[in-house]
Design a protein around this motif. Structure first.
Motif, PDB file in Angstrom:
ATOM      1  N   GLU B  14      -8.056  -4.773  -5.796  1.00  0.00           N
ATOM      2  CA  GLU B  14      -8.657  -4.150  -4.609  1.00  0.00           C
ATOM      3  C   GLU B  14      -9.808  -4.976  -4.033  1.00  0.00           C
ATOM      4  O   GLU B  14     -10.424  -4.571  -3.046  1.00  0.00           O
ATOM      5  CB  GLU B  14      -9.176  -2.741  -4.966  1.00  0.00           C
ATOM      6  CG  GLU B  14      -8.074  -1.751  -5.324  1.00  0.00           C
ATOM      7  CD  GLU B  14      -8.634  -0.434  -5.860  1.00  0.00           C
ATOM      8  OE1 GLU B  14      -8.112   0.624  -5.463  1.00  0.00           O
ATOM      9  OE2 GLU B  14      -9.572  -0.453  -6.683  1.00  0.00           O
ATOM     10  N   LYS B  52      -5.185  -1.766   3.475  1.00  0.00           N
ATOM     11  CA  LYS B  52      -5.172  -0.689   2.489  1.00  0.00           C
ATOM     12  C   LYS B  52      -3.752  -0.142   2.306  1.00  0.00           C
ATOM     13  O   LYS B  52      -3.276  -0.004   1.186  1.00  0.00           O
ATOM     14  CB  LYS B  52      -6.104   0.430   2.974  1.00  0.00           C
ATOM     15  CG  LYS B  52      -6.516   1.399   1.885  1.00  0.00           C
ATOM     16  CD  LYS B  52      -7.593   2.348   2.415  1.00  0.00           C
ATOM     17  CE  LYS B  52      -7.970   3.379   1.388  1.00  0.00           C
ATOM     18  NZ  LYS B  52      -8.964   4.328   1.905  1.00  0.00           N
ATOM     19  N   TYR B  56      -1.560  -0.639  -1.208  1.00  0.00           N
ATOM     20  CA  TYR B  56      -1.142   0.465  -2.065  1.00  0.00           C
ATOM     21  C   TYR B  56       0.347   0.758  -2.012  1.00  0.00           C
ATOM     22  O   TYR B  56       0.870   1.465  -2.863  1.00  0.00           O
ATOM     23  CB  TYR B  56      -1.954   1.723  -1.757  1.00  0.00           C
ATOM     24  CG  TYR B  56      -3.402   1.586  -2.173  1.00  0.00           C
ATOM     25  CD1 TYR B  56      -3.721   1.277  -3.489  1.00  0.00           C
ATOM     26  CD2 TYR B  56      -4.433   1.734  -1.264  1.00  0.00           C
ATOM     27  CE1 TYR B  56      -5.043   1.128  -3.875  1.00  0.00           C
ATOM     28  CE2 TYR B  56      -5.755   1.598  -1.645  1.00  0.00           C
ATOM     29  CZ  TYR B  56      -6.054   1.286  -2.959  1.00  0.00           C
ATOM     30  OH  TYR B  56      -7.350   1.142  -3.353  1.00  0.00           O
ATOM     31  N   GLY B 274      -4.945   5.299  -3.294  1.00  0.00           N
ATOM     32  CA  GLY B 274      -5.826   4.504  -4.152  1.00  0.00           C
ATOM     33  C   GLY B 274      -5.935   5.028  -5.574  1.00  0.00           C
ATOM     34  O   GLY B 274      -6.437   4.353  -6.443  1.00  0.00           O
TER      35      GLY B 274
END
Ligand SMILES: [Zn+2]
Lengths: 314, 321
Positions: B14, B52, B56, B274
């Protein structure tokens, strides 16, 4: 899943040859393979033993009582009455559910294992007689894929348990395994539950299960069917445990006792009922089976049928 | 319930996201003096959102492992206290030990009374030591077994939450017969006549996880993992190397989605984007709904049916020819 390879005899000879001692001892040197076929060195007392003598002594060193590992076929020969073993699921083979590949493909490793052991899988199961008593017998073979439990081992042990339940015969499983087979992933893990679940039904049926632990028995096999016997018998000197010695040493960072995880250590700590020498194993099994045989039905029926005619009834 | 007090600690994979977030923060501070930066910030925000999403949706197995092991991931006690703030804790194996790695409880969730057990990892160092990092000793499994028998006696369904690296590999664990403790749980849990629902909430580590996993229905949180051996153990044995953990994760097929495909589990429970540590409440709510739904169905079965359902389920596992 610890590595528990015995010192390879070929390596031993190779190192001796390097030191050029062997040439002096043997004027007309045999090839290493020929030599290995004739002689075996005791891992404990280092005595060189004539293979044929060793075999007639059930692979137990006559000098120091060291118990060599025994393959499934030899084990069956040692325990089952001659010619009585009727194999179940002889053709069952592993598939490759994960298409597993580490440094080599699982399918290739399977073929290698079969070439080395001469067996399709790490357990042989079947129905037999032991001193005349009917029994369901499973024997694991460490020489095939480290005796690891994948789908086939789990399925064969489960079917053997079901066959024993159907026939109301005692169940005997001789374990020897490094643990669950990693190459079948979660399905190998599930074999622990599958065999244990079958043994729950078997236990409820009131039939006898004897588990025999031999060098070596670890991991998922110990933590499932091998520890669930009504009786648990271990062979002298066998190493038995959940986690391997090295893993434990790394975890707790302290030296473990020399006899840690041996059959004798387990006996001392109350994990097994008895430690039995290989040459007494068959008679011990026969005795335990005979002891738990239900009383002959005839006697019970007589009692019931005798009741109505009891004197004094009007 | 313990909510996330601090911001979620970013994981290695991340990092790009964390850097972008930092840059945005810095830019935001300059915004009052330099209104012309408004457009830059907006573009950055778009970039952040799309990164993001793609990050993911393309997680590698080892990323799932990292999320499953995240130090802020909700643990068994967090779930219990969210679902039933008045839950009653039950201690001890009755034979001399109370293992902190295994929590026993009476819970009432949406009107369903149940006996619950779960492995517990610690949050603080002291807590971690008390819980032995979530690795039960034989006594922990025997505590669970005692509670399984209790549930069976009082016809209460059983819930098992699994989050453990595995059963503890130690000297006393072996002396007290770790193998037997696990084996007995497998056998006895197979035979209870009440519904059993198990959920892997973090790590499902080998036999130590399965010992509370012989259930009618098995659920896994989206980022949880379940495997026959730790990926580290697998890498060291099969690859003889410590840097092949990612390969081992991939080869073993240990993610929730893969295990669902293999037919071993029944349902994958979605987590907040997340991972569960970003939003405890949502994670707990999602899991609760699934547990309640599964239990409601299972409670319709007779005691004999519910045992048979479980034994039949495990009887089918395996792949051979
Ligand atoms: Zn010897």
């Amino acid at each position: 899943m610890e590595e528990l390879e015995e010192m390879d005899l070929k390596d031993w000879f190779a190192s001796r040859q390097k030191r050029k001692e062997i040439q002096e001892v043997i004027k007309q040197p045999l090839t290493t393979d020929e030599y290995c076929a004739l002689w075996k060195q005791c891992f404990q007392c280092r005595e060189l033993l004539y293979t044929r003598d060793l075999r007639t002594n059930l692979d137990v060193c006559p000098k120091c009582d060291y118990h060599f590992r025994v393959g499934a076929l030899d084990r069956i020969e040692q325990l089952a009455d001659e010619g009585s073993f009727d194999e179940l699921d002889a053709d069952m083979r592993s598939s490759d559910p994960l298409t597993f590949f580490d440094t080599e493909a699982y399918v290739k490793r399977q073929d290698e294992a079969t070439r080395k052991s001469g067996l399709r899988e790490a357990v042989l199961t079947g129905l037999c007689r032991i001193d005349g008593h009917e029994a369901a017998l499973g024997c694991m073979d460490f020489g095939h894929f480290g005796g690891s439990m994948g789908s086939v081992v789990g399925e064969k042990v489960t079917r053997l348990t079901e066959a024993a339940l159907e026939r109301n015969s005692p169940l005997i499983v001789v374990s020897s395994s490094g643990g669950a087979r990693m190459q079948e992933g979660i399905l190998s893990l599930m074999q622990m539950a599958k065999t244990s679940s079958a043994l729950k039904s078997f236990a409820d049926s009131g039939n006898l299960y004897i588990s025999i632990l031999t060098e070596p028995t670890f991991g998922g096999v110990t933590a499932s069917f091998a520890m669930l016997g009504d009786f648990i018998i271990a062979e002298p000197g066998a190493r038995i445990g959940f986690a391997g010695r090295r893993v434990i040493e790394q975890t707790i960072r302290q030296k473990l006792p020399a006899d840690f995880q041996t059959a004798e250590y387990l006996l001392k700590h109350g994990h097994v009922d008895m430690v039995v020498s290989r040459n007494k194993l068959k008679e011990t099994l026969a005795r335990l089976i005979a002891f738990h045989k239900p009383a002959p039905k005839v006697a019970a029926e007589k009692k019931v049928s005798g009741e109505p005619s009891a004197a004094g009834r009007t | 319930m313990a909510t996330v007090e601090k911001k979620p600690i970013p994981l290695e994979f991340e990092q790009p996201l964390a850097i972008l977030a930092q840059n945005m923060e810095a830019l935001e501070k300059q915004l009052s003096d330099n209104p012309e930066l408004e457009g830059d910030l907006e573009r950055m925000q778009d970039q952040y959102n799309s990164l993001k999403r793609s990050l993911y949706s393309n997680l590698r197995p080892i990323d799932h492992l990292a999320i499953a092991r995240h130090p802020q991931r909700p643990y068994t006690r967090d779930y219990f206290s969210t679902w039933d703030p008045g839950w009653v804790e039950l201690h001890g194996d009755r034979k001399g030990v109370d293992d902190g790695a295994m929590v026993g409880a009476l819970l009432e969730i949406d009107g369903i009374k149940m006996v619950a057990v779960g492995t517990q990892k610690g949050r603080t160092l002291r807590d971690k030591q008390h819980c032995n990092f979530g690795m039960p000793q034989p006594e922990g499994y025997r505590k669970a077994l005692r509670l399984f028998h209790h549930a069976n006696k009082f016809h209460l369904p059983i819930l098992c939450l699994i989050d453990t690296p595995g059963a503890y590999p130690g000297l006393t664990a072996e002396e007290h017969n770790q193998s037997q403790a696990i084996a007995e749980n497998l056998m006895e849990l197979a035979g209870v006549t009440v519904p059993v629902v198990a959920a892997v909430t973090g790590e499902g580590g080998s036999g130590g996880a399965l010992a509370i996993g012989v259930a009618n229905r098995i659920l896994m949180l989206e980022h949880s993992v379940y495997s026959v051996i730790t990926p580290e153990g697998c890498a060291s044995i099969l690859w003889r190397s410590n840097d092949k953990v990612s390969e081992a994760c991939q080869a073993m097929k240990m993610t929730a989605k893969e295990i669902l495909q293999l037919g071993v589990i029944d349902q994958v429970i979605s987590e907040p984007l997340g991972g569960a540590h970003h939003d405890y409440q949502t994670a707990a709510e999602n899991l609760k709904k699934a547990i309640v739904a599964q239990m409601t169905e299972l409670l319709k079965l007779t005691p004999e049916q519910v045992r048979k359902d479980r034994q039949d389920k495990f009887r089918r596992f395996g792949s051979f020819r």
